[in-house]
Design a protein around this motif. Structure first.
Motif, PDB file in Angstrom:
ATOM      1  N   THR A 149       2.695   1.578  -2.992  1.00 21.26           N
ATOM      2  CA  THR A 149       1.268   2.102  -4.965  1.00 21.26           C
ATOM      3  C   THR A 149       0.983   3.159  -4.562  1.00 21.26           C
ATOM      4  O   THR A 149       1.692   4.533  -5.358  1.00 21.26           O
ATOM      5  CB  THR A 149      -0.018   1.051  -4.341  1.00 21.26           C
ATOM      6  OG1 THR A 149       0.863  -0.303  -4.390  1.00 21.26           O
ATOM      7  CG2 THR A 149      -0.805   1.592  -5.475  1.00 21.26           C
ATOM      8  N   ALA A 150       1.165   3.901  -3.166  1.00 22.08           N
ATOM      9  CA  ALA A 150       1.072   5.312  -2.782  1.00 22.08           C
ATOM     10  C   ALA A 150       1.961   6.256  -3.338  1.00 22.08           C
ATOM     11  O   ALA A 150       1.844   7.241  -3.894  1.00 22.08           O
ATOM     12  CB  ALA A 150       0.732   5.906  -1.515  1.00 22.08           C
ATOM     13  N   ALA A 204      10.008   2.289  -4.704  1.00 24.56           N
ATOM     14  CA  ALA A 204       9.267   3.294  -4.200  1.00 24.56           C
ATOM     15  C   ALA A 204       9.470   4.161  -5.644  1.00 24.56           C
ATOM     16  O   ALA A 204       9.175   5.332  -6.308  1.00 24.56           O
ATOM     17  CB  ALA A 204       8.335   3.513  -3.862  1.00 24.56           C
ATOM     18  N   GLU A 211       0.628  -1.387  -0.083  1.00 26.03           N
ATOM     19  CA  GLU A 211       0.034   0.012   0.516  1.00 26.03           C
ATOM     20  C   GLU A 211       1.120   1.300   0.532  1.00 26.03           C
ATOM     21  O   GLU A 211       0.489   1.668  -0.543  1.00 26.03           O
ATOM     22  CB  GLU A 211      -1.207  -0.365   1.104  1.00 26.03           C
ATOM     23  CG  GLU A 211      -1.951   1.364   1.060  1.00 26.03           C
ATOM     24  CD  GLU A 211      -3.232   1.072   2.431  1.00 26.03           C
ATOM     25  OE1 GLU A 211      -3.528   2.356   2.266  1.00 26.03           O
ATOM     26  OE2 GLU A 211      -2.749   0.435   2.918  1.00 26.03           O
ATOM     27  N   ASP A 268      11.512   7.253  -6.943  1.00 29.75           N
ATOM     28  CA  ASP A 268      12.051   7.665  -8.652  1.00 29.75           C
ATOM     29  C   ASP A 268      13.700   7.483  -8.636  1.00 29.75           C
ATOM     30  O   ASP A 268      14.374   7.526  -9.020  1.00 29.75           O
ATOM     31  CB  ASP A 268      11.709   9.474  -9.116  1.00 29.75           C
ATOM     32  CG  ASP A 268      10.160   9.264  -8.414  1.00 29.75           C
ATOM     33  OD1 ASP A 268       9.414   8.444  -9.723  1.00 29.75           O
ATOM     34  OD2 ASP A 268       9.396  10.094  -7.876  1.00 29.75           O
ATOM     35  N   ARG A 271       4.397   5.739  -5.372  1.00 32.15           N
ATOM     36  CA  ARG A 271       4.134   5.184  -7.122  1.00 32.15           C
ATOM     37  C   ARG A 271       3.385   6.133  -7.489  1.00 32.15           C
ATOM     38  O   ARG A 271       3.245   6.601  -8.762  1.00 32.15           O
ATOM     39  CB  ARG A 271       4.345   4.120  -7.443  1.00 32.15           C
ATOM     40  CG  ARG A 271       5.240   2.965  -7.133  1.00 32.15           C
ATOM     41  CD  ARG A 271       6.909   3.416  -7.397  1.00 32.15           C
ATOM     42  NE  ARG A 271       6.555   3.238  -9.151  1.00 32.15           N
ATOM     43  CZ  ARG A 271       7.469   3.039 -10.463  1.00 32.15           C
ATOM     44  NH1 ARG A 271       8.591   3.899  -9.863  1.00 32.15           N
ATOM     45  NH2 ARG A 271       7.597   3.497 -11.497  1.00 32.15           N
ATOM     46  N   ASN A 272       2.467   6.804  -6.574  1.00 30.13           N
ATOM     47  CA  ASN A 272       1.543   7.553  -7.693  1.00 30.13           C
ATOM     48  C   ASN A 272       1.857   9.495  -7.202  1.00 30.13           C
ATOM     49  O   ASN A 272       0.779   9.291  -7.261  1.00 30.13           O
ATOM     50  CB  ASN A 272      -0.371   7.191  -7.222  1.00 30.13           C
ATOM     51  CG  ASN A 272      -0.371   5.565  -7.985  1.00 30.13           C
ATOM     52  OD1 ASN A 272       0.277   5.740  -9.292  1.00 30.13           O
ATOM     53  ND2 ASN A 272      -1.695   4.573  -6.735  1.00 30.13           N
ATOM     54  N   TYR A 273       2.224   9.476  -6.069  1.00 30.07           N
ATOM     55  CA  TYR A 273       2.849  10.472  -5.650  1.00 30.07           C
ATOM     56  C   TYR A 273       3.076  11.465  -7.318  1.00 30.07           C
ATOM     57  O   TYR A 273       4.017  11.060  -7.439  1.00 30.07           O
ATOM     58  CB  TYR A 273       3.419  10.366  -4.519  1.00 30.07           C
ATOM     59  CG  TYR A 273       3.500  11.978  -3.912  1.00 30.07           C
ATOM     60  CD1 TYR A 273       2.736  12.656  -3.540  1.00 30.07           C
ATOM     61  CD2 TYR A 273       4.860  12.470  -4.101  1.00 30.07           C
ATOM     62  CE1 TYR A 273       3.239  13.531  -3.067  1.00 30.07           C
ATOM     63  CE2 TYR A 273       5.172  14.027  -3.860  1.00 30.07           C
ATOM     64  CZ  TYR A 273       4.664  15.159  -2.885  1.00 30.07           C
ATOM     65  OH  TYR A 273       4.718  15.860  -2.877  1.00 30.07           O
ATOM     66  N   PRO A 274       2.547  12.521  -7.243  1.00 33.07           N
ATOM     67  CA  PRO A 274       2.858  13.255  -8.307  1.00 33.07           C
ATOM     68  C   PRO A 274       4.278  14.630  -8.338  1.00 33.07           C
ATOM     69  O   PRO A 274       4.536  14.513  -9.205  1.00 33.07           O
ATOM     70  CB  PRO A 274       1.610  14.275  -8.289  1.00 33.07           C
ATOM     71  CG  PRO A 274       1.372  14.465  -6.681  1.00 33.07           C
ATOM     72  CD  PRO A 274       1.593  12.881  -6.809  1.00 33.07           C
TER      73      PRO A 274
END
Length: 231
Positions: free
Chosen positions: A62-63, A89, A59, A91, A65-68
């Motif tokens: 995924t959060a 996760a 969880e 970058d 990885r989705n963070y802008p």
């Protein structure tokens, strides 16, 4: 902003029990998700964890990885087991030269008949593939390569992690540069000489007359010479 993944990784419902009742350091998804910046600014995730629950780690992964915004994960000492999933996760993934990752097969406790055991075995195999996928996505290497490493329970130091592509950078620690600025702390020898001159100056002032300004001037010059490195 810097957030930390410390201690055991657990679900949101159990975190309060571990933290408040048992005094155990834990990290839950809410500890990270609820504190991510709302403006999409860069975030650092410091990782010092022996792992824990896979679902909770997934969880968080995924959060992030989705963070802008940009995410930098920093393995500061340990990213073992489920914590290694969160590390993937970033970058940019950084690791301390003295830190390690540890990857292994998922495990659980189960009881029941042979059907129950077969179901659990299949669930664990599926979980292993999901975990290995996180490593594969990060490195571009085949999932099966990481399944093999997980099957052996692999401890991976900084240099090997960099070679595998699990991290992007090994942290370096540079000392503050030496400058030629003048120190504000005077040597004790100089301080003692200045104290002596101050005492002499007080005596001169007490005995000063209009006919003795030159002695005072000489004393001032002597003080300046000492502070400038003279005798």
């Amino acid at each position: 902003m810097k957030l930390d993944v410390n201690g055991m990784i657990t679900n949101n419902d159990d975190a309060e029990i571990y933290r408040d009742w048992l005094g155990v350091t834990v990290t839950s998804p809410a500890d990270i998700l609820d504190n991510l910046p709302t403006d999409g600014s860069d975030v650092e995730i410091g990782i010092n964890s022996g792992g824990g629950e896979v679902d909770a780690a997934n969880e968080i992964y995924t959060a992030l990885r989705n963070y802008p915004g940009k995410v930098i994960t920093k393995i500061e000492s340990s990213a073992y087991s489920a914590a290694s999933i969160i590390a993937m996760a970033g970058d940019t993934v950084q690791i301390s030269p003295v830190a390690q990752l540890m990857i292994h097969n998922a495990s659980t406790y189960v009881g029941g008949n042979h059907n129950d055991l077969d179901k659990t075995s299949n669930a664990l195999k599926s979980t292993d593939k999901a975990i290995a996928k996180a490593y594969s996505v990060k490195t571009g290497r085949p999932v099966d390569e990481f399944l093999d490493l997980m099957d052996k329970e692999s401890w991976i130091g900084a240099d090997d992690a960099l070679e595998l592509g699990l991290v992007d950078e090994v942290m370096t620690f540079e000392k503050e540069p030496i400058t030629n600025s003048i120190s504000t702390v005077l040597p004790q020898k100089v301080l003692n000489r200045v104290k002596k001159l101050i005492g002499e100056n007080k005596k001169l002032k007490n005995n000063a007359t209009n006919s003795q300004p030159s002695e005072h001037d000489k004393l001032v010059q002597a003080k300046l010479a000492i502070l400038n490195g003279g005798e």
